[in-house]
Design a protein around this motif. Structure first.
Motif, mmCIF file in Angstrom:
data_model
loop_
_atom_site.group_PDB
_atom_site.id
_atom_site.type_symbol
_atom_site.label_atom_id
_atom_site.label_comp_id
_atom_site.label_asym_id
_atom_site.label_seq_id
_atom_site.Cartn_x
_atom_site.Cartn_y
_atom_site.Cartn_z
ATOM 1 N N GLY A 41 0.694 -1.148 -0.121
ATOM 2 C CA GLY A 41 -0.076 -0.015 0.252
ATOM 3 C C GLY A 41 0.944 1.366 0.079
ATOM 4 N N GLY A 42 0.700 2.200 -1.068
ATOM 5 C CA GLY A 42 1.321 3.072 -1.292
ATOM 6 C C GLY A 42 0.602 4.599 -1.035
ATOM 7 N N GLY A 43 -0.370 4.162 0.533
ATOM 8 C CA GLY A 43 -1.040 5.871 0.622
ATOM 9 C C GLY A 43 -0.183 6.048 1.875
ATOM 10 N N ASP A 85 -1.790 1.015 -7.408
ATOM 11 C CA ASP A 85 -2.368 2.574 -8.417
ATOM 12 C C ASP A 85 -0.875 2.875 -9.373
ATOM 13 N N ASP A 86 -1.186 4.004 -10.501
ATOM 14 C CA ASP A 86 0.274 4.484 -11.211
ATOM 15 C C ASP A 86 0.705 5.423 -10.103
ATOM 16 N N LYS A 87 0.416 5.789 -9.257
ATOM 17 C CA LYS A 87 0.498 6.824 -8.062
ATOM 18 C C LYS A 87 0.701 7.160 -6.777
ATOM 19 N N LEU A 88 1.356 7.206 -5.662
ATOM 20 C CA LEU A 88 1.200 7.248 -4.569
ATOM 21 C C LEU A 88 0.647 7.941 -3.616
ATOM 22 N N GLY A 89 0.344 8.188 -2.889
ATOM 23 C CA GLY A 89 -0.949 9.297 -2.400
ATOM 24 C C GLY A 89 -1.937 8.202 -1.673
ATOM 25 N N GLY A 90 -2.537 6.806 -2.992
ATOM 26 C CA GLY A 90 -3.817 6.639 -2.141
ATOM 27 C C GLY A 90 -5.319 7.308 -2.336
ATOM 28 N N ILE A 100 5.620 12.236 0.126
ATOM 29 C CA ILE A 100 6.807 11.100 -1.249
ATOM 30 C C ILE A 100 8.082 12.058 -1.342
ATOM 31 N N LYS A 101 8.132 13.548 -1.184
ATOM 32 C CA LYS A 101 9.424 14.727 -1.465
ATOM 33 C C LYS A 101 10.208 13.600 -0.126
ATOM 34 N N GLU A 102 10.226 12.920 0.745
ATOM 35 C CA GLU A 102 10.278 12.597 1.921
ATOM 36 C C GLU A 102 11.299 10.753 1.105
ATOM 37 N N MET A 162 7.241 -0.044 -6.421
ATOM 38 C CA MET A 162 6.250 -1.173 -7.373
ATOM 39 C C MET A 162 5.448 -0.035 -7.203
ATOM 40 N N THR A 163 4.607 0.431 -8.242
ATOM 41 C CA THR A 163 3.340 1.134 -8.223
ATOM 42 C C THR A 163 2.750 -0.036 -10.076
#
Length: 415
Positions: A10-12, A36-41, A70-72, A81-82
């Motif tokens: 999970g990338g949320g 998903d194709d991007k992080l953030g959930g 995400i910047k961190e 792995m998106t």
């Protein structure tokens, strides 16, 4: 088979915070697996502000809050792995996943952090009579249509459930030019934050009907209206209280359910109170080396608390990866008067760090006293001006009290 110290599923917000913390604690091979194709959930579609007040002392939108993490993440050597879906999770902490690049593959982790979030309860769980016309959405789906896709689901809207997403969508739909007729809540209290009731309903003149529910959805091709009834103390509709509302759209905001399919497959014990995993204060589940955090563990009100909890899980997962299983001495926690659940459900009294106990109440109580008891013995007591069901509560239990814990720790509310 690739091997990692920590695998985060999970990338949320929970996955991001736990991966960063795990890396900082010494786990150098960390990977985030995100479908998903991007992080953030879910934060990517939450374009309203109000995030980060506790953590950053400023009001951010959901994407802005996610961007901070995400910047961190980008400053650390953490693998991503998106567009990768986890198919199964084995007890020996191996993960089978699939993506377009690699097909089906398996990776092995010394420890795993579950951060899959939760999903919305659907109309099917409510058994509302009526056909299946167009115009029925979960509040989260409508939010994605409006904020991400740029589509307006309808022009005349009613909302069932007073969860935070439903309240926020009442405001969002109004700002987009639709007419939100009313919000209906089957419980005698709102399940959303007080600030959202004020800012999203009161400020826009949208009525909130407590102890009411939709008893019929009208229309065949498209929703044309709903019938709403008052309910009694057993949540049964009261005959003769029916009201009719013309509408072309119905949004459901009737609760969130942790995404537990992978947890169940791995043999993780689940709590009937939180609907998530049973954990100790390190957020380790009943399966050695598997940790859980965020909304897959318990449904949070504030993303700031999600990040805080995720860092506990990330830190613990890193320590497990480097040191392996440790001996524990467990006492259980329990929910007493006016308390729905307590998390963590276990306390390792060999761990000498202060812990926070999270819980929810099932009634609005003014000037309550929150008592922690071990058997009949009072361990600690706290006072608060008010507790409400829509807001998660927490109290600190200091480590110097652990020597007094020999039985189940009960959290109770005294009026």
């Amino acid at each position: 088979m690739s091997e990692y110290d920590v695998i985060v599923i999970g990338g949320g917000p929970a996955g991001l915070a736990s991966a960063i913390k795990a890396y900082d604690e010494g786990a150098k091979r960390v990977v985030i697996v995100e479908r998903d194709d991007k992080l953030g959930g879910i934060l990517n579609q939450c374009i309203h502000n109000g995030f980060g007040l506790a953590r950053f002392k400023e009001s951010l939108t959901g994407p802005e809050y996610a961007d901070r993490f995400i910047k961190e993440l980008e400053t650390r050597d953490i693998e991503l792995m998106t567009e990768t879906t986890v198919l199964s999770l084995a007890e020996e902490t191996s993960v089978t996943a699939i993506n377009e690049r690699n097909g089906v593959f398996t990776i092995k982790g010394k420890s795993i952090v579950l951060a899959m979030g939760c999903r919305e309860r659907s109309r099917g769980a409510l058994n509302i009579p009526g056909s299946r016309p167009a115009g029925i959405f979960s509040a989260g789906a409508a939010q994605k249509f409006v904020n991400i896709k740029g589509y307006l689901p309808g022009k005349n809207v009613v909302i069932l459930g007073s969860g935070d997403i439903g309240l926020i969508m009442a405001r969002r739909m109004t700002l987009e030019g639709t007419k939100v007729k009313a919000v209906f809540e089957i419980m005698p209290y709102s399940s959303g934050l007080k600030r959202n009731i004020v800012q999203c309903l009161d400020d826009f003149g949208i009525p909130l009907y407590l102890s009411h529910t939709i008893t019929k959805i009208e229309g065949r091709e498209r929703v044309t209206g709903v019938v709403v009834s008052a309910v009694d103390e057993n949540k049964k509709p009261i005959a003769g209280t029916e009201m009719h509302f013309d509408c072309d759209t119905v949004l459901f905001s009737v609760g969130l359910i942790p995404e537990n399919e992978l947890s169940k497959e791995a043999g993780v014990e689940l709590s009937p109170g939180t609907k998530g995993a049973v954990v100790d204060q390190s957020r380790e589940t009943s399966v050695d080396g598997i940790f859980a955090c965020g909304n897959v563990l318990q449904v949070h009100d504030l993303v700031d608390f999600v990040s805080e909890e995720a860092e506990i899980a990330g830190k613990s997962a890193a320590r497990y990866a480097m040191s392996g299983k440790k001996d524990k001495k467990i006492v259980l926690t329990d929910a007493g008067n006016f308390v729905s659940y307590v998390l963590p459900q276990k306390i390792d009294i060999k761990d000498k760090e202060d812990i926070s106990l999270y819980f929810r109440v099932n009634a609005t109580i003014l000037n309550p006293k929150i008592n922690l008891r071990c058997g009949e013995k009072l361990i600690a007591s706290f006072k608060k001006p008010v507790v409400v069901p829509g807001e998660m509560q927490r109290v600190k239990l200091s480590a110097d009290k652990f020597t007094e814990l020999s039985d189940t720790v009960t959290v109770e509310i005294e009026r």
